[in-house]
Design an enzyme around this catalytic site. Structure first.
Site, short mmCIF file in Angstrom:
data_model
loop_
_atom_site.label_atom_id
_atom_site.label_comp_id
_atom_site.label_asym_id
_atom_site.label_seq_id
_atom_site.Cartn_x
_atom_site.Cartn_y
_atom_site.Cartn_z
N LYS A 111 0.86 -1.06 0.28
CA LYS A 111 0.01 -0.01 0.04
C LYS A 111 0.84 1.22 -0.02
O LYS A 111 0.82 2.20 -0.62
CB LYS A 111 -1.01 -0.03 1.28
CG LYS A 111 -1.89 -0.99 1.33
CD LYS A 111 -3.07 -0.67 0.05
CE LYS A 111 -4.02 -1.91 0.41
NZ LYS A 111 -5.11 -1.78 -0.54
N LYS A 194 -5.26 -16.51 -13.60
CA LYS A 194 -6.66 -16.66 -13.16
C LYS A 194 -7.40 -15.47 -13.12
O LYS A 194 -6.98 -14.36 -13.25
CB LYS A 194 -6.73 -17.48 -11.80
CG LYS A 194 -5.99 -16.48 -10.65
CD LYS A 194 -6.26 -17.14 -9.39
CE LYS A 194 -6.19 -16.07 -8.17
NZ LYS A 194 -6.38 -16.73 -6.92
N LYS A 197 -9.66 -9.26 -10.59
CA LYS A 197 -10.44 -8.04 -10.62
C LYS A 197 -10.04 -7.03 -11.63
O LYS A 197 -10.42 -6.19 -12.25
CB LYS A 197 -10.26 -7.34 -9.47
CG LYS A 197 -11.20 -7.63 -8.48
CD LYS A 197 -12.19 -6.35 -7.38
CE LYS A 197 -10.66 -6.09 -6.58
NZ LYS A 197 -10.95 -4.92 -5.69
#
Ligand code: TRP
Length: 329
Positions: A111, A194, A197
């Protein structure tokens, strides 16, 4: 009966990858375990969502899990911010977690790299809030993906530290729930890896047919086989895997045969795949929208979850306060 707990990101609308992966397992778990599933809305505050978005996201995700088959009578399905015992336990645990170890977690370091302009204290103590989520129900098992393993490790550390500090064996150590081979991995549409998002790679349960068609039609392929029974490239393998998941066996056989005889047109395959996905998601999308718009039903389910979750949470908090030495006058 053992307790399983899972937190659901309030910004993470369900895509087919989640559906065939985690959610199908949740449906089995709710039959076999005492399950707590909750929408983690406090965690989402680290990115400062707009008030309307915060509420709508929670509502959408809640409706999606209900539509996907989470049974609020079997499992305890609730919203994190409905349980004030969680932030209270979080406060207590914060006194016992150290800046150094929090700064070293990979999710925090990620982050800091991705949003250097917003490195708030909530981000730093994210693992503590997660520990409070888990320990408040003294969960035995927590299904976590790779990216959350370290956070679960922190929970165990905090639990152990609490026990040690107060000379009790109050918290037991929560284990990762191992899906093992049963976890179905759904490939994405961008050729590698895979479904996730990232843009264009995933198909959402609530997605409109036109948008599904558009995404599937622009899925990555290759220039086509040039010799019979040629080995498939990864993007093409992925499309065939999706066909296997979504389509009739005869459809799959038809396109396999076309591939093996070099007569395949990927456009035809995609067209068929898109229609088969739509056939599958259509009833789910309808159900999601029905639930989303049924305020009476939603508020009933939310309240029921809140009551069940608080019954368990308040017992833990009462014990913890007593262990720590809080007494009423
Ligand atoms: N951090 C988790 C995620 O990003 C969500 C979450 C919050 C969670 N609290 C939890 C998961 C407790 C498991 C247990 O996916």
């Amino acid at each position: 009966m053992e307790t399983v707990l899972s937190g659901i990101r309030s910004t993470g609308n369900l895509h087919l990858g989640n559906y065939f992966g985690a959610v199908q397992n949740f449906l089995k778990m709710q039959q076999e375990y005492n399950c707590y599933f909750f929408v983690a809305d406090y965690h989402s505050l680290t990115t400062h969502p707009k008030p309307d978005n915060l509420h709508n996201n929670v509502k959408q995700v809640f409706a999606e899990y209900l539509a996907a088959g989470i049974d609020p009578e079997l499992a305890t399905l609730y919203i994190q911010s409905d349980v004030p015992e969680i932030p209270e336990l979080y406060l207590l645990l914060n006194m016992n977690s150290y800046i150094g170890e929090l700064e070293r977690t990979t999710t925090f370091k990620d982050k800091v790299r991705k949003q250097p302009e917003n490195v708030n204290a909530g981000l730093l103590t994210y693992p503590v809030l997660m520990a409070a989520d888990i320990l408040i129900h003294r969960a035995h098992k927590v299904p976590v993906g790779k990216d959350q393993e370290q956070n679960l490790e922190m929970t165990r550390k905090f639990a152990k530290r609490f026990n040690h500090m107060y000379g009790v064996e109050y918290f037991h150590m929560p284990d990762p729930f191992n899906f093992g081979k049963e976890l179905v991995k759904v490939p994405g549409l961008d050729g590698t890896g895979k479904m996730g998002k990232s843009d264009g790679n995933g198909i959402y349960l609530a997605e409109e047919p036109a948008s599904i068609r558009k995404k599937v039609m622009s899925a990555v392929t290759d220039s086509g086989p040039v010799k019979p029974n040629q080995e498939m490239t990864e993007p093409v393998k992925n499309l065939f895997y999706l066909l296997e998941l979504m389509s009739e066996k005869s459809t799959l056989d038809h396109f396999r045969n076309a591939y093996n005889t070099c007569t395949i047109r990927y456009g035809d395959l995609k067209k068929q795949l898109a229609e088969d996905i739509i056939k599958f998601t259509d009833p789910l999308r309808t159900r999601i929208n029905e639930i989303y718009n049924d305020e009476v039903y939603l508020s009933k389910v939310v309240k029921m979850g809140e009551e069940k979750a608080r019954a368990s949470a308040s017992q833990t908090l009462k014990d913890v306060r007593k262990i720590m030495g809080f007494k009423s006058f």
